[in-house]
Design a protein around this motif. Structure first.
Motif, mmCIF file in Angstrom:
data_model
loop_
_atom_site.group_PDB
_atom_site.id
_atom_site.type_symbol
_atom_site.label_atom_id
_atom_site.label_comp_id
_atom_site.label_asym_id
_atom_site.label_seq_id
_atom_site.Cartn_x
_atom_site.Cartn_y
_atom_site.Cartn_z
ATOM 1 N N ILE A 174 6.628 -1.837 -11.685
ATOM 2 C CA ILE A 174 5.749 -1.262 -10.308
ATOM 3 C C ILE A 174 6.282 -2.144 -9.350
ATOM 4 O O ILE A 174 6.643 -1.645 -8.220
ATOM 5 C CB ILE A 174 4.682 -0.813 -10.390
ATOM 6 N N TYR A 175 5.515 -3.087 -9.658
ATOM 7 C CA TYR A 175 5.878 -4.367 -8.123
ATOM 8 C C TYR A 175 7.448 -4.605 -7.767
ATOM 9 O O TYR A 175 8.356 -4.886 -7.142
ATOM 10 C CB TYR A 175 5.259 -5.667 -8.875
ATOM 11 N N ALA A 176 8.289 -4.730 -9.039
ATOM 12 C CA ALA A 176 9.477 -4.375 -9.358
ATOM 13 C C ALA A 176 10.573 -4.425 -8.503
ATOM 14 O O ALA A 176 11.637 -3.856 -7.840
ATOM 15 C CB ALA A 176 10.428 -5.625 -10.593
ATOM 16 N N HIS A 177 9.901 -2.588 -8.024
ATOM 17 C CA HIS A 177 10.653 -2.058 -7.496
ATOM 18 C C HIS A 177 10.935 -1.605 -6.014
ATOM 19 O O HIS A 177 12.143 -0.966 -5.147
ATOM 20 C CB HIS A 177 9.972 -0.251 -7.719
ATOM 21 N N GLN A 178 10.061 -2.719 -5.630
ATOM 22 C CA GLN A 178 10.119 -3.045 -4.077
ATOM 23 C C GLN A 178 11.512 -4.215 -4.007
ATOM 24 O O GLN A 178 11.534 -4.092 -3.144
ATOM 25 C CB GLN A 178 9.274 -4.430 -3.390
ATOM 26 N N ASP A 179 12.225 -4.376 -5.533
ATOM 27 C CA ASP A 179 12.898 -5.439 -4.508
ATOM 28 C C ASP A 179 14.224 -4.629 -5.380
ATOM 29 O O ASP A 179 15.515 -5.271 -5.263
ATOM 30 C CB ASP A 179 12.702 -7.142 -5.386
ATOM 31 N N LYS A 180 13.945 -3.491 -5.778
ATOM 32 C CA LYS A 180 15.392 -3.090 -6.368
ATOM 33 C C LYS A 180 17.253 -3.414 -5.599
ATOM 34 O O LYS A 180 18.169 -3.604 -6.729
ATOM 35 C CB LYS A 180 15.072 -2.321 -7.091
ATOM 36 N N GLN A 240 -2.320 5.059 -11.595
ATOM 37 C CA GLN A 240 -1.842 4.540 -10.312
ATOM 38 C C GLN A 240 -0.658 5.529 -11.355
ATOM 39 O O GLN A 240 0.468 6.053 -9.977
ATOM 40 C CB GLN A 240 -1.600 3.269 -11.051
ATOM 41 N N LEU A 241 -0.004 5.913 -12.683
ATOM 42 C CA LEU A 241 1.007 6.814 -12.428
ATOM 43 C C LEU A 241 1.049 7.826 -11.741
ATOM 44 O O LEU A 241 2.294 8.036 -11.834
ATOM 45 C CB LEU A 241 1.019 7.167 -14.459
ATOM 46 N N ARG A 242 0.280 8.485 -11.586
ATOM 47 C CA ARG A 242 0.094 9.485 -10.721
ATOM 48 C C ARG A 242 0.319 9.395 -9.356
ATOM 49 O O ARG A 242 0.920 11.110 -9.129
ATOM 50 C CB ARG A 242 -1.283 10.477 -11.356
ATOM 51 N N ARG A 243 0.315 8.424 -8.923
ATOM 52 C CA ARG A 243 0.040 8.248 -7.557
ATOM 53 C C ARG A 243 1.610 7.741 -6.711
ATOM 54 O O ARG A 243 2.680 7.195 -6.724
ATOM 55 C CB ARG A 243 -0.664 7.042 -6.734
ATOM 56 N N TYR A 244 2.143 6.874 -8.654
ATOM 57 C CA TYR A 244 3.848 6.635 -7.979
ATOM 58 C C TYR A 244 4.918 6.999 -7.255
ATOM 59 O O TYR A 244 4.607 8.311 -7.867
ATOM 60 C CB TYR A 244 4.281 6.270 -10.006
ATOM 61 N N ASP A 245 5.563 6.189 -6.836
ATOM 62 C CA ASP A 245 6.152 7.126 -5.735
ATOM 63 C C ASP A 245 8.010 5.848 -5.443
ATOM 64 O O ASP A 245 6.917 4.446 -4.666
ATOM 65 C CB ASP A 245 5.745 7.585 -4.176
ATOM 66 N N ASP A 246 8.108 5.017 -6.256
ATOM 67 C CA ASP A 246 9.510 4.082 -6.146
ATOM 68 C C ASP A 246 9.930 4.451 -4.542
ATOM 69 O O ASP A 246 10.968 3.115 -4.390
ATOM 70 C CB ASP A 246 10.490 3.933 -7.349
ATOM 71 N N GLN A 247 9.333 5.498 -4.257
ATOM 72 C CA GLN A 247 10.680 5.280 -2.721
ATOM 73 C C GLN A 247 9.684 4.584 -0.770
ATOM 74 O O GLN A 247 10.143 4.445 -0.137
ATOM 75 C CB GLN A 247 10.916 6.359 -1.813
ATOM 76 N N ASP A 248 8.089 4.742 -1.663
ATOM 77 C CA ASP A 248 6.960 4.308 -0.757
ATOM 78 C C ASP A 248 7.168 2.167 -1.405
ATOM 79 O O ASP A 248 6.288 2.644 -2.035
ATOM 80 C CB ASP A 248 6.308 5.278 -0.660
ATOM 81 N N MET A 249 7.044 2.228 -0.262
ATOM 82 C CA MET A 249 6.763 0.727 -0.609
ATOM 83 C C MET A 249 5.907 0.055 -0.483
ATOM 84 O O MET A 249 4.880 -0.752 -1.128
ATOM 85 C CB MET A 249 8.017 -0.494 0.633
ATOM 86 N N LEU A 285 2.792 -1.804 -3.249
ATOM 87 C CA LEU A 285 2.307 -2.809 -3.679
ATOM 88 C C LEU A 285 0.872 -2.862 -3.279
ATOM 89 O O LEU A 285 -0.169 -3.347 -4.004
ATOM 90 C CB LEU A 285 3.108 -3.535 -1.947
ATOM 91 N N MET A 286 0.142 -1.488 -2.997
ATOM 92 C CA MET A 286 -0.715 -0.925 -2.729
ATOM 93 C C MET A 286 -1.450 -0.583 -4.396
ATOM 94 O O MET A 286 -2.338 -1.262 -5.279
ATOM 95 C CB MET A 286 -1.201 0.123 -2.536
ATOM 96 N N LEU A 287 -0.182 0.174 -5.135
ATOM 97 C CA LEU A 287 -0.812 0.240 -7.013
ATOM 98 C C LEU A 287 -0.419 -0.998 -8.069
ATOM 99 O O LEU A 287 -1.779 -0.927 -8.539
ATOM 100 C CB LEU A 287 0.133 1.362 -7.832
ATOM 101 N N PHE A 288 -0.106 -2.142 -7.837
ATOM 102 C CA PHE A 288 0.198 -3.310 -7.664
ATOM 103 C C PHE A 288 -0.821 -4.395 -7.707
ATOM 104 O O PHE A 288 -1.603 -4.598 -9.363
ATOM 105 C CB PHE A 288 1.727 -3.986 -7.655
ATOM 106 N N ARG A 289 -1.675 -3.982 -6.726
ATOM 107 C CA ARG A 289 -2.864 -4.805 -6.175
ATOM 108 C C ARG A 289 -4.006 -4.184 -7.325
ATOM 109 O O ARG A 289 -5.155 -4.976 -7.788
ATOM 110 C CB ARG A 289 -2.583 -4.951 -4.771
ATOM 111 N N SER A 290 -3.836 -2.788 -7.600
ATOM 112 C CA SER A 290 -4.882 -2.105 -7.697
ATOM 113 C C SER A 290 -5.548 -2.332 -9.381
ATOM 114 O O SER A 290 -6.501 -2.644 -10.218
ATOM 115 C CB SER A 290 -4.417 -0.633 -7.777
ATOM 116 N N ASN A 291 -4.707 -2.835 -10.028
ATOM 117 C CA ASN A 291 -4.466 -3.495 -10.936
ATOM 118 C C ASN A 291 -5.327 -4.659 -11.725
ATOM 119 O O ASN A 291 -6.389 -4.658 -12.533
ATOM 120 C CB ASN A 291 -3.041 -4.336 -11.775
ATOM 121 N N ARG A 292 -6.032 -5.351 -10.342
ATOM 122 C CA ARG A 292 -6.884 -5.820 -10.507
ATOM 123 C C ARG A 292 -8.576 -5.247 -11.233
ATOM 124 O O ARG A 292 -9.006 -5.718 -12.088
ATOM 125 C CB ARG A 292 -7.290 -7.156 -9.320
#
Length: 321
Positions: free
Chosen positions: A211-217, A285-294, A298-305
């Motif tokens: 999820i995080y890496a999609h920001q930089d692809k 997280q999976l339900r809210r995943y959107d690789d076009q919304d940076m 980032l929010m989803l990645f941080r939510s893994n805490r």
């Protein structure tokens, strides 16, 4: 004039938590070093620490023998995770300094932006590692050995994206070592449950770091850096689902293997609710995943805490009932 608290002149890193304590409260001279350690982005410390705590809690539940020394292991893992995450991130920034200057999200980091020199970064990395090693020396011998061995995947990880499409596996190898170390620190021995817990943690890392890496692809494609985000592209949701299932199934197997010999039926059920709760968060997280919304990525990645914290109260309840 005094340094401003916001804006480019303050040296803030673009993906840091807004209004973080480093930018607001830390002395100006210390900010570049704390930014090297990602102290302005605490999620990485949590992701490194939580497998340690999972393992410690499960080892206590498996042995049925909580001890006063476990409080120090709990706190020592916290301090060690902060320090070693800082040292590891400093090493990552040293090795990636040329790449970081070409990526929009990372060009504001301390080395490519000129806040610190490479020599200063090396000195800071060594200082953090030495303090972490001093903490490690208070643990049992097996845990000390495992802590030293953990340096291997930490050193290799920054180079992985240059030779494999799966650098997230190498990140998982480094970030989930605590799943083995935490168990060894309490039990002073190893068995198969912490090894399987290590695999569960790697599955979790593949989930959140893809999820995080999609920001930089897009930048990664331009400079030739590999990642699972670039490998999966539009197939990412299907792969995230696989990583979710693997994480939950493996953690559930660990719970059964660790607790079944002596846990009460209620304790076993409570502990099994831990992986289930974490899996529900990952599904959210999976339900809210959107690789076009940076911002969402980032929010989803941080939510893994929060995802990683969810098993802990259930594991704790297992040795309290």
């Amino acid at each position: 004039m005094p340094e401003q608290e916001s804006g480019p002149k303050a040296g803030q890193v673009s993906d840091a938590v807004k209004g973080n304590w480093v930018d607001r409260l830390a002395p100006a001279w210390s900010r570049p070093y704390l930014r090297l350690s990602r102290a302005d982005r605490p999620i990485g410390t949590w992701l490194l620490l939580l497998p340690c705590w999972w393992s410690l809690f499960l080892a206590i539940a498996a042995g049925g023998d909580p001890r006063l020394s476990d409080l120090w292991i709990f706190a020592g893992c916290g301090a060690g995770a902060w320090l070693m995450r800082g040292a590891g991130c400093t090493w990552n920034d040293i090795t990636d300094r040329n790449f970081d200057g070409m990526v929009e999200r990372t060009r504001s980091r301390p080395i490519p932006s000129g806040q610190v020199s490479v020599k200063q970064a090396v000195a800071w990395m060594v200082a953090q590692a030495l303090v972490a090693f001093a903490i490690l020396l208070t643990f049992p011998p097996l845990a000390i050995l495992l802590g030293v061995v953990s340096l291997a995947p930490v050193c290799i990880y920054p180079f992985a994206k240059r030779f494999t499409w799966w650098p997230q596996i190498f990140l998982g190898l480094a970030f989930n070592w605590g799943a083995i170390l935490g168990w060894a620190a309490h039990a002073e021995s190893l068995s198969w449950p912490p090894l399987v817990l290590y695999l569960a943690g790697i599955g979790w890392t593949l989930f959140y770091d893809t999820i995080y890496a999609h920001q930089d692809k897009e930048d990664d494609a331009l400079i030739g850096v590999k990642s699972t985000a670039r490998l999966f592209m539009e197939r990412t949701p299907a792969w995230l689902a696989r990583f979710l299932v693997a994480t939950v199934a493996l953690m559930g197997l660990v719970v059964i293997g660790a607790l079944l010999p002596q846990a009460s039926p209620l304790g076993l059920v409570l502990a099994l609710m831990g992986p289930w709760a974490m899996g529900m968060h990952m599904f959210w997280q999976l339900r809210r995943y959107d690789d076009q919304d940076m911002d969402r990525l980032l929010m989803l990645f941080r939510s893994n805490r929060n995802a990683g914290l969810l098993p802990l109260p259930f594991f704790a309840a297992a040795f309290l009932v």
